[in-house]
Design an enzyme around this catalytic site. Structure first.
Site, PDB file in Angstrom:
ATOM      1  N   ASP A 117       0.873  -1.167   0.000  1.00 12.81           N
ATOM      2  CA  ASP A 117       0.000   0.000   0.000  1.00 12.81           C
ATOM      3  C   ASP A 117       0.917   1.227   0.000  1.00 12.81           C
ATOM      4  O   ASP A 117       2.083   1.145   0.395  1.00 12.81           O
ATOM      5  CB  ASP A 117      -0.882  -0.028   1.251  1.00 12.81           C
ATOM      6  CG  ASP A 117      -1.658   1.258   1.437  1.00 12.81           C
ATOM      7  OD1 ASP A 117      -2.313   1.690   0.471  1.00 12.81           O
ATOM      8  OD2 ASP A 117      -1.592   1.833   2.540  1.00 12.81           O
ATOM      9  N   ASP A 152      -1.562  -0.862   5.966  1.00 13.41           N
ATOM     10  CA  ASP A 152      -1.779  -0.342   7.321  1.00 13.41           C
ATOM     11  C   ASP A 152      -3.219   0.094   7.571  1.00 13.41           C
ATOM     12  O   ASP A 152      -3.561   0.439   8.700  1.00 13.41           O
ATOM     13  CB  ASP A 152      -0.853   0.854   7.581  1.00 13.41           C
ATOM     14  CG  ASP A 152      -1.318   2.102   6.843  1.00 13.41           C
ATOM     15  OD1 ASP A 152      -1.705   1.976   5.661  1.00 13.41           O
ATOM     16  OD2 ASP A 152      -1.286   3.190   7.433  1.00 13.41           O
ATOM     17  N   ASP A 162      -6.975  -1.996   3.340  1.00 15.32           N
ATOM     18  CA  ASP A 162      -6.011  -3.032   2.967  1.00 15.32           C
ATOM     19  C   ASP A 162      -6.403  -4.408   3.502  1.00 15.32           C
ATOM     20  O   ASP A 162      -5.792  -5.418   3.122  1.00 15.32           O
ATOM     21  CB  ASP A 162      -4.619  -2.676   3.499  1.00 15.32           C
ATOM     22  CG  ASP A 162      -4.107  -1.354   2.955  1.00 15.32           C
ATOM     23  OD1 ASP A 162      -4.297  -1.119   1.744  1.00 15.32           O
ATOM     24  OD2 ASP A 162      -3.546  -0.567   3.729  1.00 15.32           O
TER      25      ASP A 162
END
Length: 632
Positions: free
Chosen positions: A332, A530, A534
């Site tokens: 990410d 995080d 996600d």
């Protein structure tokens, strides 16, 4: 003197004990075995046997219950039944301690597995806390608070500034900045007005809005995230399916051979019936998978402990085993490769002005704002140690409909906002285009009719990200960035971090699809993230890795947590995993070889029970010591 009554333990303490009761039982049985063995010379035979029986019951109850239940339900034998049979067989011929140790080792491994599974399911409750349970529905002039589950398509609901949006829909009236980090993971809020789509779980920051519902509560994007996490966790890996098949075949073969050995040698080789039964019991003990379990668990726990000291937390042995096999890793962007919040990267001033004149005004105007860009500008002003204190400047700030802010200072109008709203300045035109091409957000400062300064802001790359990506690529691991941000920003971050490829404008379900594509191309894929958005991708990847400062959902969904938020720790974990896998292979080969030798010796009648136990338990001790080498 009044009598004191002890208060009952807090409910959370009782809950923790309940969650860990299987592990507590296993450890207590192990302690009881050690105490009984050490005091053997001082205990009477009946008491010695009773203590072993207690250890059998405490340690083996959970696995025996599980084995019997699954055998009845599936109409098939399992390893639990084999271990219990081996322990009972050892006790039946007088080897109580050996049987109890078999129970203890197997119970401990099962308890750790149960603990890990319970821990990994908590992200659903963390998600549900972010889903509002009630909404303010508008029906004509009437306002009514109703359960979110009762909302229907085309209903109108009212969301105040600062509240979380309860359902997917379109803005019917009003406008506001929306914090969509729960869905897209992006730190910078998005301005939404009439006709724009809004999503459940996001937050209206600075304006109240009326929303027309477009999806039932159980079909929102937020609910889809929850369902994707559940679906991904319920899928069994090919390795797990193979192990289950292997276990079933192993149990059947061993028990079948033991059964026939109790009688066939008596008829074919002129063994006595006592000899046949004795040899069958030895076979049941030496063929039990105790050494195989010990081949994996100590090495795994050692590797997990070593990684934990380095700031990498694994939630189970299977994850530390799998991370050594990854061939591609997806990241990410926001909060993972980057710091997760915008920072001022460039500041340009018109030559007719100085920063000592501009920065105090900018700080005075922005210091009371909750907008992330305002926070970044205030931080930049403080870092430049401005001499004029903001409180010395009399300022009344007015919001410019999501495009910036305005204030009148000493009869002069000052504005801070977007270039397309403030108006482009010829002096800054080239700089603006150049910085925008780098994926940076541009903010102008305007005094009267003249633009006097320019701030460029960007979510900056973490200091350790570039080094981590470099180390991963040196190991031949393909790197990918998945982000909900737009193309320019994604390209700029990917180039700065050294990422092999990137996918921009990526929503949660699209991240899942990208992970599936990577798994088809590279088989073993890790995902690092995080945020809540996600979660599905973390659960879909072979290995999900969460940043330690991330959301509860990411931490609970992931298989691995980087407690120190240092991406370079991933390469350390990979090295530890690869070393652990080598040790496990050595242990498995050695333990299987010992079992084969003991079984052959038993058939040749050159092995008695004491030697069988010494060989079996000795091999177990050796593989445990080999596994403990990983602690160094």
């Amino acid at each position: 003197m009044s009598a004191k009554t002890s208060s009952p333990p807090p409910s959370n303490t009782i809950q923790k004990i309940s969650e860990h009761k299987e592990l507590i039982a296993a450890l207590f049985s192990g302690l009881l075995i050690a105490v009984t063995w050490s005091l053997e010379a001082y205990l009477s035979q009946p008491l010695w046997v009773i203590l072993h029986l207690i250890a059998f019951i405490i340690g083996g109850y959970a696995k025996a219950k599980e084995g019997i239940t699954e055998t009845i339900r599936n109409k098939d034998l399992n390893v639990e039944m084999l271990m219990i049979s081996a322990a009972i067989g050892a006790a039946a011929i007088g080897y109580w301690t050996e049987g109890a140790i078999l129970i203890f080792i197997f119970a401990l491994s099962g308890a750790l597995e149960t603990y890990t599974m319970n821990k990994s399911n908590k992200e659903i409750s963390s998600l549900m806390k972010l889903q509002p349970e009630e909404a303010l529905r508008i029906d004509g002039e009437e306002k009514e608070i109703v359960p979110v589950s009762s909302l229907q398509i085309n209903d109108i609901i009212y969301v105040r500034a600062g509240e979380r949006i309860p359902a997917d829909g379109e803005i019917d009236r009003g406008e506001t900045s929306i914090d969509e980090s729960a869905i897209t993971g992006e730190a910078i809020p998005v301005r939404k007005t009439e006709g724009n789509e809004v999503l459940a779980g996001t937050v209206a920051l600075d304006g109240s809005i009326y929303i027309q519902i477009t999806k039932p509560a159980n079909q929102t994007l937020f609910q889809q995230i929850i369902q994707m996490i559940q679906s991904a966790q319920e899928e069994k890996s090919p390795s797990q399916l193979f192990i289950e098949k292997f276990e079933g075949a192993y149990v059947k073969i061993v028990l079948m051979v033991v059964f026939f050995m109790m009688f066939i040698p008596y008829f074919l080789f002129d063994w006595t019936i006592q000899e046949s039964i004795y040899r069958a019991m030895i076979l049941l003990v030496v063929a039990s998978p105790c050494a195989l379990v010990a081949s994996i668990m100590p090495a795994t726990l050692s590797a997990i402990s070593k990684s934990a000291r380095a700031g990498v937390l694994f939630k189970g042995g299977v994850h530390i085993e799998n991370i050594g096999h990854i061939q591609a890793i997806a990241f990410d962007k926001t909060g993972t490769l980057t710091n997760g919040k915008p920072e001022v990267t460039d500041f340009h001033i018109h030559p007719d002005y100085t920063k000592e004149e501009i920065l105090p005004i900018a700080m005075a105007m922005e210091q009371d704002s909750t907008h992330p860009l305002a926070h970044a500008i205030v931080t930049f002003c403080r870092q430049n140690k401005i001499d004029v204190l903001p409180q010395d400047i009399q300022v009344s700030v007015f919001t410019l409909a999501g495009n910036g802010i305005s204030a009148i200072i000493q009869n002069v109008t000052w504005e801070i906002g977007k270039p397309d709203y403030i108006g482009f300045e010829a002096y800054f035109e080239h700089t603006t285009k150049q910085l925008a091409a780098e994926g940076k957000t541009i903010v102008y400062v305007k005094k009267g009719d003249q633009v006097v300064a320019l701030f460029a802001l960007k979510d900056t790359v973490r200091n350790d990200s570039i080094q981590a990506i470099k180390l991963l690529k040196q190991q031949g691991i393909h790197t990918v960035m998945l982000t909900g941000d737009h193309e320019l920003t994604a390209k700029a971050i990917a180039e700065e971090a050294g990422i092999d490829e990137y996918v921009a404008n990526c929503l949660p379900h699209e991240k899942v699809e990208e992970i599936k594509k990577l798994k088809e191309a590279y088989q073993h894929v890790a995902m690092v993230g995080d945020g809540i958005n996600d979660g599905p991708a973390l659960a879909t990847a072979n290995i999900g890795i969460a940043m330690g400062e991330g959301t509860d959902v990411a931490l609970e969904t992931a298989d691995v947590v980087l407690m120190k938020n240092n991406l370079s720790r991933i390469t350390n974990a990979i090295h530890t995993s690869q070393k652990m896998n080598r040790v496990v292979k050595q242990n498995i080969f050695f333990s299987l070889a010992v079992i084969a030798v003991l079984i052959a010796s038993n058939f040749l009648q050159v092995l008695d029970m004491p030697l069988g136990v010494i060989g079996h338990e000795g091999s177990t001790i050796l593989v445990i010591l080999n596994g403990l080498r990983l602690l160094k």
